[in-house]
Write an enzyme that holds these catalytic residues in place. Structure first.
Site, mmCIF file in Angstrom:
data_model
loop_
_atom_site.group_PDB
_atom_site.id
_atom_site.type_symbol
_atom_site.label_atom_id
_atom_site.label_comp_id
_atom_site.label_asym_id
_atom_site.label_seq_id
_atom_site.Cartn_x
_atom_site.Cartn_y
_atom_site.Cartn_z
ATOM 1 N N LYS A 112 4.461 -8.770 3.935
ATOM 2 C CA LYS A 112 3.096 -8.253 4.065
ATOM 3 C C LYS A 112 2.166 -9.207 3.327
ATOM 4 C CE LYS A 112 0.761 -3.839 4.416
ATOM 5 N NZ LYS A 112 0.881 -2.379 4.217
ATOM 6 N N GLU B 29 5.803 -3.753 16.662
ATOM 7 C CA GLU B 29 5.279 -2.736 15.750
ATOM 8 C C GLU B 29 4.034 -2.121 16.366
ATOM 9 O OE1 GLU B 29 4.789 -5.173 12.326
ATOM 10 O OE2 GLU B 29 3.085 -6.273 13.135
ATOM 11 N N THR C 236 0.855 -1.187 0.000
ATOM 12 C CA THR C 236 0.000 0.000 0.000
ATOM 13 C C THR C 236 0.888 1.233 0.000
ATOM 14 O OG1 THR C 236 -1.606 -1.220 1.335
ATOM 15 C CG2 THR C 236 -1.917 1.151 1.144
#
Length: 270
Positions: free
Chosen positions: A145, A178, A33
């Site tokens: 991802k 994260e 993204t």
């Protein structure tokens, strides 16, 4: 690997996808993204590198990135500011979990409006809680991802009951990994530090871009160490760098944090 069949679709309300697609059935795929500014995808070379790495590590055939880039440019040609998302699946086929002999790669391109509140986050900072949902270790998928994002779904669900902008996510060894959808980094005594992501977590494109500008040390970080940092930040391709004003009951001076980061950039540019 040789290139095999690759179908590229720019997503519209009329776009259809097979119910047998392995991305839908098994999460067999990956995505990236990126932020679109003036009809250009920021850090596009790093997004391409991410797609290549995911394809290689997940045993996909070689992607036709030239064709993907051509369709991306077409999709964003009228977009001044927005979000580009590229989802790649192994397509339909294969018996059960077994890989199809001739996969039909599906490339799904979406263009969406930009997120409006990130500008205020950059100026005002964010408040973080600590998630009760922890990440499991899977080194074979660490950093990627992939379409397997159920942990993040659970993190977001638990986060909805908390008074915070985002959360710090730990693994089962209580290492900081994260945020819910962003990487995290910090400054301590003039050193930029970020969690090691060799067993879980996602290596973000924006974090990779920062590595070209800052000397970042990747290491295991426990929560108490994070709380003792001089400054903490979260980052991804859409929000850029956002200073953290609070983690649980620990406050950070975001003006001081911004000054420390500016000094780091200046030091590395000399």
């Amino acid at each position: 690997m040789s290139k095999l069949k690759q179908t590229i679709k720019i997503i519209t309300p009329d776009t259809t996808i097979s119910t047998q697609d392995r991305g839908l059935n098994y999460g067999d795929g990956f995505f990236t993204t990126g932020s679109v500014v003036n009809s250009v995808v920021e850090h596009w070379d790093l997004h391409k590198a991410r797609l290549e790495e995911c394809a290689q590590r997940l045993f996909f055939p070689e992607l036709d990135l030239t064709a993907i880039e051509r369709e991306v440019n077409h999709a964003i040609s009228d977009t001044q500011t927005g979000i580009l998302k590229i989802v790649i699946t192994r397509g339909a086929g294969g018996r059960g979990y077994g890989l199809p002999d001739t996969p039909s790669i599906q490339v799904l391109i979406s263009v969406m409006p930009a997120v409006s509140h990130y500008k205020s986050w950059q100026q005002q900072g964010v408040n973080l809680a600590v998630s009760d949902v922890k990440l499991a270790h899977q080194p074979l998928l660490a950093g990627l991802k992939t379409l397997n994002r159920l942990e993040q779904v659970l993190i977001k669900k638990q986060m909805s009951s908390l008074e915070c902008d985002d959360v710090v996510v730990l693994d089962y060894d209580n290492n900081v990994i994260e945020c819910s959808a962003a990487n995290i980094f910090a400054i301590k005594d003039g050193q930029v530090i970020s969690p090691k992501l060799d067993r879980c977590g996602i290596t973000g494109v924006y974090l990779s871009a920062l590595c070209d500008k800052l000397a970042i040390e990747f290491k295991a970080i426990q929560l108490d160490e994070l709380l003792a940092m001089d400054a903490v930040f979260m980052c991804n391709s859409l929000m850029g760098v956002v200073p953290v004003a609070r983690i649980a009951d620990t406050q950070f001076d975001i003006e001081c944090s911004k000054a420390l980061l500016t000094a780091q950039f200046a030091k590395e540019s000399v």
